[in-house]
Design an enzyme around this catalytic site. Structure first.
Site, PDB file in Angstrom:
ATOM      1  N   ARG A 262       0.791  -1.224   0.000  1.00  0.00           N
ATOM      2  CA  ARG A 262       0.000   0.000   0.000  1.00  0.00           C
ATOM      3  C   ARG A 262       0.824   1.274   0.000  1.00  0.00           C
ATOM      4  O   ARG A 262       0.249   2.360  -0.078  1.00  0.00           O
ATOM      5  CB  ARG A 262      -0.985  -0.014   1.177  1.00  0.00           C
ATOM      6  CG  ARG A 262      -1.998  -1.108   1.022  1.00  0.00           C
ATOM      7  CD  ARG A 262      -3.103  -1.118   2.047  1.00  0.00           C
ATOM      8  NE  ARG A 262      -3.764  -2.398   1.931  1.00  0.00           N
ATOM      9  CZ  ARG A 262      -3.487  -3.463   2.660  1.00  0.00           C
ATOM     10  NH1 ARG A 262      -2.608  -3.389   3.634  1.00  0.00           N
ATOM     11  NH2 ARG A 262      -4.094  -4.595   2.443  1.00  0.00           N
TER      12      ARG A 262
ATOM     13  N   ASP B 156     -14.512 -12.278  11.451  1.00  0.00           N
ATOM     14  CA  ASP B 156     -13.470 -11.559  10.711  1.00  0.00           C
ATOM     15  C   ASP B 156     -13.788 -10.073  10.635  1.00  0.00           C
ATOM     16  O   ASP B 156     -13.465  -9.405   9.654  1.00  0.00           O
ATOM     17  CB  ASP B 156     -13.282 -12.138   9.301  1.00  0.00           C
ATOM     18  CG  ASP B 156     -12.066 -11.536   8.589  1.00  0.00           C
ATOM     19  OD1 ASP B 156     -11.094 -11.181   9.279  1.00  0.00           O
ATOM     20  OD2 ASP B 156     -12.096 -11.413   7.352  1.00  0.00           O
TER      21      ASP B 156
ATOM     22  N   VAL C 112      -8.252  -9.534  -1.960  1.00  0.00           N
ATOM     23  CA  VAL C 112      -8.892 -10.826  -1.718  1.00  0.00           C
ATOM     24  C   VAL C 112     -10.123 -11.021  -2.590  1.00  0.00           C
ATOM     25  O   VAL C 112     -10.375 -12.117  -3.093  1.00  0.00           O
ATOM     26  CB  VAL C 112      -9.232 -10.984  -0.221  1.00  0.00           C
ATOM     27  CG1 VAL C 112     -10.256  -9.956   0.230  1.00  0.00           C
ATOM     28  CG2 VAL C 112      -9.711 -12.389   0.074  1.00  0.00           C
TER      29      VAL C 112
ATOM     30  N   THR D 225      -3.586  -8.979  14.293  1.00  0.00           N
ATOM     31  CA  THR D 225      -2.515  -8.326  13.540  1.00  0.00           C
ATOM     32  C   THR D 225      -2.882  -6.882  13.196  1.00  0.00           C
ATOM     33  O   THR D 225      -4.045  -6.536  13.025  1.00  0.00           O
ATOM     34  CB  THR D 225      -2.199  -9.097  12.249  1.00  0.00           C
ATOM     35  OG1 THR D 225      -3.417  -9.416  11.591  1.00  0.00           O
ATOM     36  CG2 THR D 225      -1.447 -10.377  12.571  1.00  0.00           C
TER      37      THR D 225
ATOM     38  N   CYS E 164      -6.390 -18.431  -4.230  1.00  0.00           N
ATOM     39  CA  CYS E 164      -5.718 -17.687  -5.303  1.00  0.00           C
ATOM     40  C   CYS E 164      -6.396 -17.906  -6.648  1.00  0.00           C
ATOM     41  O   CYS E 164      -6.608 -16.965  -7.401  1.00  0.00           O
ATOM     42  CB  CYS E 164      -4.262 -18.108  -5.402  1.00  0.00           C
ATOM     43  SG  CYS E 164      -3.261 -17.613  -4.002  1.00  0.00           S
TER      44      CYS E 164
ATOM     45  N   MET F 132       4.372 -21.026  -6.335  1.00  0.00           N
ATOM     46  CA  MET F 132       3.592 -22.255  -6.228  1.00  0.00           C
ATOM     47  C   MET F 132       4.397 -23.276  -5.431  1.00  0.00           C
ATOM     48  O   MET F 132       5.187 -24.034  -5.966  1.00  0.00           O
ATOM     49  CB  MET F 132       3.253 -22.795  -7.623  1.00  0.00           C
ATOM     50  CG  MET F 132       2.380 -24.032  -7.597  1.00  0.00           C
ATOM     51  SD  MET F 132       0.776 -23.729  -6.846  1.00  0.00           S
ATOM     52  CE  MET F 132       0.365 -25.395  -6.345  1.00  0.00           C
TER      53      MET F 132
ATOM     54  N   ALA G 181      -3.068 -13.216  10.346  1.00  0.00           N
ATOM     55  CA  ALA G 181      -3.976 -13.885  11.281  1.00  0.00           C
ATOM     56  C   ALA G 181      -5.014 -14.752  10.593  1.00  0.00           C
ATOM     57  O   ALA G 181      -5.664 -15.561  11.253  1.00  0.00           O
ATOM     58  CB  ALA G 181      -4.663 -12.851  12.173  1.00  0.00           C
TER      59      ALA G 181
ATOM     60  N   CYS H 249      -6.909 -24.153  -2.870  1.00  0.00           N
ATOM     61  CA  CYS H 249      -6.546 -23.586  -4.167  1.00  0.00           C
ATOM     62  C   CYS H 249      -7.335 -22.335  -4.525  1.00  0.00           C
ATOM     63  O   CYS H 249      -6.808 -21.421  -5.147  1.00  0.00           O
ATOM     64  CB  CYS H 249      -6.729 -24.625  -5.277  1.00  0.00           C
ATOM     65  SG  CYS H 249      -5.978 -26.229  -4.938  1.00  0.00           S
TER      66      CYS H 249
END
Length: 732
Positions: free
Chosen positions: A153, A338, A599, A273, A661, A696, A215, A658
């Site tokens: 950022r 969350d 995300v 965090t 990502c 990977m 976290a 998987c």
């Protein structure tokens, strides 16, 4: 003009990239200091510069422009009447097609940015000439550690140096003139754990402040650190979660926090965090930090008998000079959804009930907007800015949420607004000093939460203890989730029972919005609705404008008073970073890093990402660059040999390990991967880690060879399904 790099060079290259986990191969940059002049005497940035940053129109010296993080500039050359003439001044293609979240700094006519994979670049702020670039050479295998893309950022400036955190946890100082590395220090307490850095550091009185993420992924305990700006020496460290009591006496604030935890939380880390927001009040010497979610999310596995779990999901004030605790305000006691409080923190002066107050404002993930006294942490007011179902309202005296007894998923599932993406995520807000409004990039999405019967940490995956896939899935049913009751569950003993509370009000049903919020009255002034969430951060200016990029590929300007759209420019990709503005030679410029990701971008194939830096002005004469060619893959899957049971098993493992990502967004679609053709090739990559240097890593110890083979069969099955769908559509 900087030449465009050809990021996509054919189907074969894309097929190879598609199996490379959370990484790509483009992150090797030009060597440090190549073709740059010898070091020169450089202007020193110090306390006076940052204290007076609000009146410095020619530069942007800190992540949020000022220590107050208002992201407001008084520049008004670009205004309501002239913004329609805003044109491209210059652009730069970036050498990674991953998410871009940074806010540029502008100092002495030079622009400094960080990009994905923690790369740093310097440009002439007026011409766009590339001056230098620096690659910290983050190991590719680090790409599986962050929850939310390999983003960065931004930077901090102090003295003659720039500072940034690398994804693998280093704090690095660079010479501002040449880009040469001055020093580097390791901020990570345990490299066996998935600690990362994606946030921008802050420079305060000769110290560089930085936190960490992780976290969502492992047994992580949050902390905040301060380092000497000249040497990189650790000055103090502030932990946000108490340690194992058997380790001995802890600071008083942690001893108090331990009383709010149960079980053996230290075995799972606890979380907390500090991965993004900070603000600083120099008069009070208070550094304000936003603390994140629990590790794991699900409290019954973290603190099985409940409790508030301090200092999760809290705003914490720290004496910047010493690292001592001053006060805290917890937005979500007993966090289990969350609902981080790591979202943007803004400091301002507001008139409340006829009295001027020095306040702190935040719109964290949990859906409520808070106004606090920033000297004491006293709750002044709060209200929901998006749809909220996990709480019935707020205690008007304390601000403590009155929990909806149906929201906890201890004994059964619960459908909850907001989702783990939050009512507002990291995307920066802005505060207009003229309108006295806060502009919030808002999300409006629910998620079903449930608890697995059994759970333990697994490697290279979300470790949330929520559902069978490690995290809730977005609701896709046809019924109305706002009217759908969540099954009843028991509540924490600590839940407030106050009857005279401020009830929540239903808000927009749009997935994404730009909301103008009156913090003094705690009410919405206006709203612009978007068809999709994950729109960009915000800039407010003295020209009466609010700038924002959208997830669908536009850069827009709105009237700050009423939300009327006054200007829009297609930028060929989604934008999640916040714009900034500066003045050089009597000309106002507006800049934005375009590049979708994060995300949500990893999991939603809304736009194909093409990362660029755009700079606009009223005198701009540059042509918009040609759009990058879209990847047009050919589906040619091998024969499907797996039975239904194997395919179902592969789908379960794909979903957990998987899809983080390869969810169909920024990372290429594995259904098109050439590695599916032969099981030996697939095993070499996924089992043996042949592409570890590119992100990977080997999954042999995580899920085993049988599960890896099942994942391949699942992907082949999905490829055949997609091919059949496309063939049917073509035949029509």
């Amino acid at each position: 003009m900087i030449e465009k790099r050809d990021l996509f060079v054919g189907v074969a290259a894309m097929a190879c990239m598609a199996i490379q986990g959370c990484s790509q191969t483009e992150h090797t940059a030009t060597p440090v200091g190549a073709d740059t002049p010898a070091a020169q005497v450089t202007r020193q940035i110090g306390t006076d510069d940052l204290v007076n940053a609000a009146s410095n129109n020619s530069e942007w010296l800190s992540y949020g422009r000022t220590w107050s993080e208002q992201r407001y500039s008084p520049l008004d050359q670009v205004n309501r009447e002239t913004v329609g003439d805003l044109q491209l001044a210059w652009f730069a293609d970036l050498d990674t097609a991953r998410g871009q979240e940074a806010t540029p700094l502008v100092i002495d006519g030079k622009m400094y940015i960080t990009t994905a994979w923690s790369l740093v670049k310097a440009y002439d702020a007026v011409t766009g000439e590339l001056l230098w670039e620096y690659d910290p050479e983050v190991p590719g295998e680090t790409g599986v550690k962050p929850c939310c893309d390999v983003v960065n950022r931004g930077l901090a400036a102090w003295g003659e140096h720039l500072y940034f955190g690398s994804l693998d946890g280093r704090l690095i100082a660079l010479d501002r003139e040449t880009g040469e590395e001055v020093w580097t220090t390791d901020t990570i307490v345990d490299h066996e754990l998935p600690y990362t850095i994606t946030g921008a550091p802050r420079a305060v009185n000769g110290m560089i402040m930085i936190g960490n993420g992780g976290a969502d992924m492992g047994r992580v305990r949050g902390y905040m650190s301060a380092y000497d700006a000249e040497t990189g020496e650790l000055m103090w460290r502030f932990y946000t979660v108490p340690d194992n009591p058997a380790e001995g006496e802890q600071p008083e604030y942690l001893e108090a926090a331990a009383e709010t935890w149960t079980g053996e939380w230290w075995e799972v880390g606890g979380g907390g965090t500090v991965w993004d927001s900070m603000a600083y009040d120099p008069d009070l010497d208070l550094l304000y930090i936003g603390v994140g979610n629990g590790a794991p999310w699900n409290q019954q596995y973290r603190s099985p008998e409940g409790g508030d779990n301090l200092y999760l999901s809290s705003i914490v004030a720290i004496r910047a000079s010493t690292g001592e605790y001053a006060w805290h305000f917890q937005t979500t006691p007993g966090e289990t959804w969350d609902f981080t409080a790591t979202q943007h923190i803004i400091l301002a002066e507001l008139e409340i009930d006829g009295e001027m107050r020095s306040v702190l404002m935040q719109a964290p993930k949990n859906g409520f907007f808070y106004v606090l006294d920033r000297e004491t942490g006293e709750f002044l007011s709060g209200n929901n800015y998006t749809n909220v179902t996990w709480a019935l309202g707020l205690d008007p005296e304390t601000g403590r949420p009155v929990e909806n007894p149906r929201a906890r998923y201890l004994d059964g599932p619960a459908l909850v607004f907001p989702s783990p993406f939050g009512g507002h995520n990291w995307h920066p807000m802005a505060f207009s000093q003229d309108e006295e409004l806060v502009y919030i990039p808002v999300h409006n999405l629910p998620t079903p939460f449930d608890s697995p019967d059994e759970w333990d940490f697994a490697g290279a995956s979300f470790n949330t203890a929520v559902g069978q896939r490690g995290r809730g899935a977005v609701v896709g049913s046809g019924d109305d989730p706002m009217q759908r009751p969540a099954p009843g569950t028991r509540t924490l003993e600590t839940t407030s029972t106050v009857e005279d509370y401020q009830p929540v009000e239903p808000r927009s049903r749009a997935m994404g919005s730009l909301v103008a919020w009156d913090p003094a009255e705690q009410e919405e002034r206006w709203r612009v609705e978007y068809p999709m969430m994950w729109n960009g951060g915000v800039l407010a200016t003295g020209g009466g404008l609010v700038f924002q990029g959208t997830s669908t590929g536009d850069f827009r300007a709105y009237d700050a008073a009423d939300g009327t759209q006054l200007w829009s420019q297609p930028i060929q990709t989604g934008a999640i970073a916040a714009p900034m503005t500066f003045e050089q030679g009597g000309t106002q410029y507006v800049a934005i890093l375009a590049g979708w990701g994060g995300v949500f971008g990893l999991n939603a194939g809304l736009v194909e990402n093409r990362s660029r830096l755009f700079v606009f002005s009223l005198e701009g004469e540059a042509e918009m660059p040609e759009a990058y060619p879209l990847f047009e893959g050919v589906l040619d899957p091998p024969a499907l040999t797996g039975d239904e049971e194997t395919i179902a098993l592969g789908g379960e493992y794909y979903g957990r390990f998987c899809a983080t990502c390869h969810g169909g967004g920024v990372i290429p679609d594995l259904r098109y991967s050439a590695a599916l053709e032969r099981e030996e090739t697939f095993m070499t990559i996924v089992r043996d880690g042949a592409l570890e240097a590119n992100g990977m890593v080997s999954f042999e110890d995580v899920i085993g060879e049988e599960a890896i083979s099942a994942v391949r069969q699942y992907l082949i099955s999905r490829a055949h399904q997609e091919k059949a769908r496309l063939d049917a559509a073509t035949s029509e």
